[in-house]
Design an enzyme around this catalytic site. Structure first.
Site, short mmCIF file in Angstrom:
data_model
loop_
_atom_site.label_atom_id
_atom_site.label_comp_id
_atom_site.label_asym_id
_atom_site.label_seq_id
_atom_site.Cartn_x
_atom_site.Cartn_y
_atom_site.Cartn_z
N GLU A 1 -4.13 3.33 -1.35
CA GLU A 1 -4.64 1.77 -2.54
C GLU A 1 -6.37 1.51 -2.80
OE1 GLU A 1 -1.93 1.04 -3.66
OE2 GLU A 1 -0.37 1.94 -1.62
N GLY A 2 -6.45 2.29 -2.47
CA GLY A 2 -8.19 2.68 -2.86
C GLY A 2 -8.82 2.22 -1.66
#
Length: 597
Positions: free
Chosen positions: A441-442
């Protein structure tokens, strides 16, 4: 065998006493979620997490998921029965709208339950967690027809959801996406491409899987401006909205991973699969970020969750394990040795974990309440302030809670000594499971760049200035308070460190962007320390007030105060080191040629 007890009492204290839950009663969903109802929900969720999900955690880790030749995937023993029990009890629709069969409860309630589930069994919790993100994206950007078709099934848990961004040649740089979408005459699209690292991409828990896929419509411009978002179900819904014909999407492989073995991480192949546009053409990234932002808060919670369960087991072990004698003299002379909790360095590791966990939980709840305000308040000023808070704090929660959460699982493993390295105790699984939260998620370096490069300057720094104002005013107001000066004074100094670092970026990052990149991770952790310190100041104020009023368990509240003082004395001073590194700039970091590495 590890154990887990949901921190229900702590969550209720934070929600009701520290943050004044009843003040939010005018928001949608809060009227039905009275404090008594919330207490019952947390207790039942804690019981489900501890009695049903936690015993499956090691099972899922050891067995993993299996893929058959036809691409179907089987989850570990017990997962399907537990998932059925979860859906039958309505947990998957806890915060979904009542219009679509959900219970319509506040996002904050869901965030706390999410922590309990993630602590008990992180891999299992990812299945309904991703579904909640898909629900949010369709709810915000889908058409009325799409909402009516998909949202009831996602809310009930009959169907699950995924997010498909990453491809073999691109992760963070989504502008490189090659998956293509070709328009068809009936308004649908033919989706072709390969996505990797797709959590819950294929499994046997639900009747259908709803994939949200980023793709480039044929002829669209290069880069992120040419990306659109599509809904691509595993089975095409028939005229009654039930799973019909199999779509041309399949799991090509399961990734062999370091941790979260109980969750199916898939390579997904789209071979002319039928999909439908969600939202506007070429605006897919904006739509997907609805899901991404929810996911990032959820991943931050995973960092806290693994830290909490690892701490609980380490604390139990430290109280029981006999090894050596206390430096200050025998504590249990009748026994051959003292429990290792008497040793200061063991206390250091445990106190670091405890002080982080309790403040991090407060930070999550504080931010979740702002999410509820942003979704439901009729006051535009309140909505703007809440959205500013979410934008500023989301990368901090994702990055700091997962970095520190992982470090805490390692420290908890260290408390066990050699036994921490042995699988049956469960500690090494917590370490392995927690590690992914820093990446997906990053990656956390991207979160730090997002904070420094986008969130700080946005709207003229409005969100940052509001945060500075709130924290600095609290510190100044309580600096001479006999009960709170031990919190307010160090908080005020830490806030000055954060302000100093912010000003340094303003003066040195525009002309030399590498300075921002070189200091961004330190800045994110500096920010996180100040935010966690502020949480401890609020907790301490509430604890003192309750003690003075003769309310609550005095010993439990006093333990809060002592733990908070530990944070202020032993952890918060790290802000100074972060400032020193930030102000060192990027010169030596960037000086060597690539060939020197």
């Amino acid at each position: 065998m590890p154990t887990y007890t949901a921190p229900v009492e702590d969550a209720l204290f934070l929600l009701n006493d520290v943050f004044g839950y009843e003040r939010y009663g005018n928001l949608p969903g809060f009227a039905d979620a009275t404090p008594d109802v919330v207490k019952a929900i947390f207790e039942e969720a804690g019981k489900f997490a501890g009695e049903v999900l936690q015993p499956l955690n090691q099972v899922g880790d050891r067995q993993g998921c299996t893929r058959a030749d036809d691409g179907s995937v089987t989850t570990p023993d017990g997962f399907k029965a537990a998932y059925t029990q979860m859906t039958d009890a309505g947990w998957t629709g806890l915060i979904a709208a009542t219009d679509y069969g959900g219970q319509g409860l506040p996002y904050t309630v869901g965030a706390v339950v999410n922590e309990f589930v993630s602590s008990a069994n992180m891999a299992f919790g990812m299945y309904p967690g991703l579904t909640a993100g898909a629900y949010a994206a369709i709810d915000k950007h889908g058409s009325g027809e799409q909402k009516n078709l998909y949202l009831p099934k996602l809310a009930s848990g009959e169907w699950s959801g995924t997010m498909n961004l990453t491809e073999p040649h691109c992760g963070t740089d989504l502008g490189l996406i090659r998956t293509k979408a070709v328009p068809r005459d009936d308004g649908s699209f033919s989706i072709t491409g390969t996505k990797i690292f797709i959590s819950a991409g294929e499994h046997d828990l639900t009747d259908n899987i709803v994939h949200l896929v980023l793709a480039r419509i044929e002829g669209a411009e290069d880069g992120v401006k040419g990306i659109s978002l599509f809904v691509v179900p595993k089975f095409l819904p028939d005229e009654n909205g039930e799973p019909g014909e199999r779509n041309a999407v399949a799991c090509g492989a399961l990734e062999e991973k370091m941790g979260i073995h109980g969750n199916a991480t898939c390579v997904m192949n789209y071979d002319g699969a039928t999909g439908w546009l969600i939202g506007d053409v070429h605006k897919g990234l904006r739509a997907m970020f609805t899901m991404m932002n929810e996911a990032r808060l959820g991943v931050g919670i995973q960092g806290l969750a693994q830290s909490e369960v690892a701490y609980q087991n380490a604390a139990v072990y430290a109280r029981d394990r006999l090894q050596g004698r206390a430096l200050s003299g025998d504590k249990q002379a009748e026994k051959p040795a003292d429990p290792i909790i008497v040793h200061p360095d063991v206390r250091r590791m445990l106190m670091n974990q405890k002080a982080f966990n309790e403040a991090a939980r407060a930070l999550v709840i504080w931010t979740a309440l702002q999410a509820d305000v942003s979704r439901g308040s009729a006051d535009e000023a309140h909505v703007q302030a809440a959205e500013d808070h979410l934008g500023l704090l989301t990368p901090v929660i994702k990055g700091v809670l997962t970095d520190t959460g992982f470090a805490n699982t390692v420290a908890a493993q260290q408390v066990f000594g050699g036994h921490g390295y042995i699988a049956e105790w469960g500690m090494e699984q917590f370490v392995r499971d927690a590690r992914i939260a820093q990446i997906y998620e990053g990656a956390n370096g991207i979160q730090a760049l997002d904070l420094v490069g986008r969130k700080l300057p946005r709207d003229g720094g409005r969100a940052m200035m509001a945060f500075f104002k709130e924290v600095s005013e609290f510190a100044a107001t309580h600096a001479d308070d006999e009960n709170l000066s031990a919190f307010a004074k160090p908080l005020g100094e830490a806030a000055k460190d954060l302000e100093r670092a912010t000003m340094w970026f303003m003066a040195n990052a525009m002309a030399k962007p590498d300075n921002a990149g070189a200091g961004s991770t330190d800045y994110m952790h500096l920010f996180g320390l100040v935010a966690l310190g502020y949480m401890w100041a609020l907790i301490a104020r509430t604890a003192h007030e309750k003690i003075a009023d003769g309310a609550g368990d005095a010993d439990w509240l006093k333990a809060k105060i002592v733990t908070g003082r530990y944070f202020m004395e032993r952890i918060l001073p790290e802000t100074r080191a972060h400032v020193a590194r930030i102000e060192a700039g990027s010169e030596t970091m960037m000086a060597l040629p690539a060939e020197a590495f």
